[in-house]
Design a protein around this motif. Structure first.
Motif, PDB file in Angstrom:
ATOM      1  N   UNK A   8       0.839  -1.199   0.000  1.00 42.49           N
ATOM      2  CA  UNK A   8       0.000   0.000   0.000  1.00 42.49           C
ATOM      3  C   UNK A   8       0.874   1.249   0.000  1.00 42.49           C
ATOM      4  N   UNK A   9       1.930   1.224   0.808  1.00 39.92           N
ATOM      5  CA  UNK A   9       2.832   2.373   0.875  1.00 39.92           C
ATOM      6  C   UNK A   9       4.260   1.833   1.007  1.00 39.92           C
ATOM      7  N   UNK A  10       5.039   1.873  -0.088  1.00 41.04           N
ATOM      8  CA  UNK A  10       6.369   1.242  -0.100  1.00 41.04           C
ATOM      9  C   UNK A  10       7.296   1.778   0.990  1.00 41.04           C
ATOM     10  N   UNK A  11       7.017   2.990   1.498  1.00 46.93           N
ATOM     11  CA  UNK A  11       7.864   3.509   2.573  1.00 46.93           C
ATOM     12  C   UNK A  11       7.525   2.890   3.923  1.00 46.93           C
ATOM     13  N   UNK A  12       6.420   2.186   3.989  1.00 50.63           N
ATOM     14  CA  UNK A  12       5.991   1.630   5.272  1.00 50.63           C
ATOM     15  C   UNK A  12       5.851   0.117   5.136  1.00 50.63           C
ATOM     16  N   UNK A  13       7.001  -0.543   5.044  1.00 47.10           N
ATOM     17  CA  UNK A  13       6.979  -1.988   4.810  1.00 47.10           C
ATOM     18  C   UNK A  13       7.491  -2.752   6.020  1.00 47.10           C
ATOM     19  N   UNK A  14       7.336  -2.141   7.225  1.00 46.58           N
ATOM     20  CA  UNK A  14       7.956  -2.734   8.399  1.00 46.58           C
ATOM     21  C   UNK A  14       7.077  -3.741   9.126  1.00 46.58           C
ATOM     22  N   UNK A  15       5.845  -3.952   8.688  1.00 42.69           N
ATOM     23  CA  UNK A  15       4.971  -4.860   9.422  1.00 42.69           C
ATOM     24  C   UNK A  15       5.026  -6.286   8.885  1.00 42.69           C
ATOM     25  N   UNK A  16       5.399  -7.206   9.774  1.00 47.53           N
ATOM     26  CA  UNK A  16       5.447  -8.625   9.438  1.00 47.53           C
ATOM     27  C   UNK A  16       4.460  -9.344  10.342  1.00 47.53           C
TER      28      UNK A  16
END
Lengths: 455, 455
Positions: free
Chosen positions: B339-347
């Motif tokens: 959804x937002x490539x800058x916010x890919x920290x959720x696993x």
């Protein structure tokens, strides 16, 4: 510690520009959702206790069903659908339901051979309105409908009273559960009284006069009288008669007699008799079941002139009526005829609770809330996962809700997790505790620690 | 008496042409809905007991969120919206969600400052697919999702095991509640093993080989080998190696060692180690909490090559695996980055129960069912409405669900009503009973009557 409520406002404000959620579609934080679910749970349990059964209809209906009644007016509110895929051309005949009454009518026709009448159903689902989003006007919101329907026009005033009793009981339970110090008042009327009065006094302009009375509380007496004079050309005597009529409101059944001075029309008198029967039954319900909600009969209650045919009602918070109606409904003679004119035999009485106004009141007074249903967090120590689970098994066996912290992180972090989530108890079972054959239960609010023997 | 099930089939067949409900949108009779609600109630209770909290997202999302991943492919499935009204032009940017993962990812980004991580959520809602309706393929169906997510890539294998344990426990409880004599078997694998194996053996054609393995159970060994030869040009040795690999399946953790003969690739070995950790933890869960579901590791489990990154699993009925998977899920390294490539920290790791396959199994074996939750029907006698209510108050006070018949109709009709609805007890309180100071409780199944003193 900053309260969840303040945080919510803060981050909603800050996050506003970046919000990915579509406009007009509300959703809740986990803490708010818990309150929402608590309220829906109470509504379900109360509806069920009185023998109402759950139905659920799809979000989507055919447009010709949705538009069967007041097509032009209704069409403005509907979300139409189209398939982005090829080969699904029938989709453009479909739309999202804008209320739960039309789907209930369609359900009744589709399932009539399997239903037992009188049929008592409840339905709790979102509805959608494809309008411009505005403050306080949502494009998606939940309705909690309850109805009893039967074939043919029967009196069954029992159900008029039962529906109001169930809704009154339900709202009382809801307010108690969420700690709102207020009570609910039902404003009850009968459509036959209103229709006969409007007809007698305004003839062709009956509907317009009804609309004006509907606005009375908002515009006030002065503007109301001015409009009676200017828009309707009524003389002072007629103005005063209308004013006196709409000011009739009381919680004493015998005060219904005052209505007799306004008309001797047959329908008017029939309406008074119906209203009297229903109010008497409501009193029976209240006495027998110890129900504490309030009611008044109230000539300002008008509600959709074209649908309801007998009892009509609206409920408001007694100490905050300006929030508007949180519940409303009435009796109707024709549930299904709009969809199929040959099948107009279903009549009934029903009502609906609007949960978002209640929630807005709750969220305006409640400050901090739990983010989870879990009552226990079992801390994690290095290499002791299996031990944590054995301990969890105790809580599990007792039906308690618990979480296990997933990793042997620093204890401070684990405590912070319990604190932020509002988990009331933390379970400590480290090396020291194991050696002593105990575990420790820490109350996160008081800070007290209790040693619990393992065996 | 004709059973509800047979009636259902009969009327569904007969009513088919006249049905007003849109095609591909299933709904249930009141009796079926009770079973549906019972199952959802169990799922909720189980998810909650392990500390998962409820979130609910709107039906509608922005199209650019829905299409963020695999836009072209996904777009074929989406219901787009348009406003029939003027002045709601933004509606054409909106669509109905086609799963609950995309809304969950969007929710995480919108609410991230109010969520506590690891965040454990469940979500039970319908999803919509704007495709041509076919037999067994619906345009609306319910998903029951459960996920634990956190920031940054952490091992947290605890959650892989917990998710599978919760799903296993939940499905076991569901089967018991609806009297299905079967058990559930989880087929578990690890994406790192699969990806490394496919890469090593098929290079550029890794994805194609994965798709072929996914079809193995359907097409059978002969066609599978033929395709390996014709479409991939693999020699007999390679064919046999692949065949042996995908036939590896066992419920003994030590049998994982057999995998070591197939590759020494670093990722492959890491995958085996992960799978071993997760299976060990699942055993801990089963032992501690006494969970009885079955599992095997199974190299035929492939699941969406592009999304899952570690543990993957699917569950089937042990005695009726041909019904297909009733539950599935896995671990992913990137929930929100699409959804937002800058916010890919959720696993995280999650799974989902598909309730419609379970229901189709239930409805194929259950014959008659209650149409209401009410356990008591209070009969109505001429002029005794208030008395009925006083009696109802007793049941009410005990929290029992009851109905009052609304009118003093012939007793035969009132009994028939209780019979058709499947209400187990009828309460008789007529003149004779009042004089004796008792009421009668009639068991509708056995016909037995019991006199109960009023005081």
């Amino acid at each position: 510690m900053i309260s969840v409520q303040v945080k919510s406002v803060f981050f909603r404000f800050f996050g506003m520009m970046a919000e990915l959620r579509p406009s007009g579609f509300p959703e809740y934080s986990p803490a708010e959702q818990l309150v929402f679910d608590q309220i829906v749970g109470i509504i379900q349990a109360q509806y069920q206790q009185f023998g109402y059964t759950h139905i659920h209809t799809p979000a989507v209906e055919k447009n010709d069903v949705l538009l069967a009644k007041n097509g032009e007016e209704t069409g403005k509110q509907i979300f139409g659908l189209y398939g982005m895929a090829q080969g699904a051309e029938d989709l453009k005949e479909y739309g999202l339901h804008f209320d739960l009454t039309v789907p209930f009518a369609r359900y009744t026709l589709d399932w009539e051979h399997q239903l037992t009448f009188p049929f008592k159903r409840y339905q709790i689902q979102p509805v959608w309105r494809g309008e411009r989003a505005q403050k306080g006007r949502f494009r998606e919101f939940f309705q909690c409908d309850i109805d009893a329907i039967w074939k043919g026009e029967k009196e069954y005033f029992y159900y008029d009273a039962e529906i109001i009793a169930v809704l009154g009981k339900t709202l009382t339970e809801v307010l108690a559960a969420v700690n709102i110090q207020d009570s609910v008042c039902f404003h009850i009327n009968n459509k036959k009284i209103i229709r006969a009065f409007l007809q007698e006094i305004a003839g062709d302009k009956a509907q317009d006069l009804g609309n004006l009375i509907d606005k009375y509380a908002k515009i006030g007496q002065e503007k109301f009288l001015a409009s009676l004079q200017e828009d309707f050309g009524f003389d002072t005597e007629k103005q005063q008669k209308i004013l006196k009529f709409i000011q009739l409101s009381s919680n004493k059944i015998e005060d219904l007699d005052q209505l007799l001075f306004f008309s001797q029309n047959e329908d008017f008198l029939a309406g008074i008799a119906e209203l009297r029967s229903v109010l008497n039954l409501i009193q029976d319900f209240q006495k027998s079941l110890g129900l504490v909600f309030h009611w008044v009969f109230d000539m300002q209650i008008i509600r959709g002139l074209d649908y309801y045919t007998g009892t009509i009602f609206e409920a408001v918070f007694e100490n905050e009526p300006q929030l508007g109606s949180i519940c409303g409904g009435g009796r109707y003679q024709n549930l299904t005829g709009y969809i199929d004119p040959k099948r107009n035999e279903y009549c009934g009485v029903g009502g609906s609770i609007g949960i978002s106004r209640i929630l807005s009141r709750v969220f305006s007074v409640q400050e901090t809330r739990k983010q989870t249903v879990a009552d226990y967090l079992i801390l994690q120590f290095e290499g002791e996962m299996a031990d944590s689970l054995v301990l969890g098994a105790r809580f599990f066996a007792e039906g308690k809700c618990f979480e296990v912290y997933p990793y042997a992180e620093k204890l401070g972090k684990q405590f912070a997790y319990a604190d932020k989530k509002g988990i009331p108890f933390v379970v400590i079972y480290g090396e020291g505790e194991r050696e002593k054959g105990i575990y420790k239960l820490k109350n996160m609010q008081s800070g007290e620690e209790q040693e619990v023997p393992l065996h």
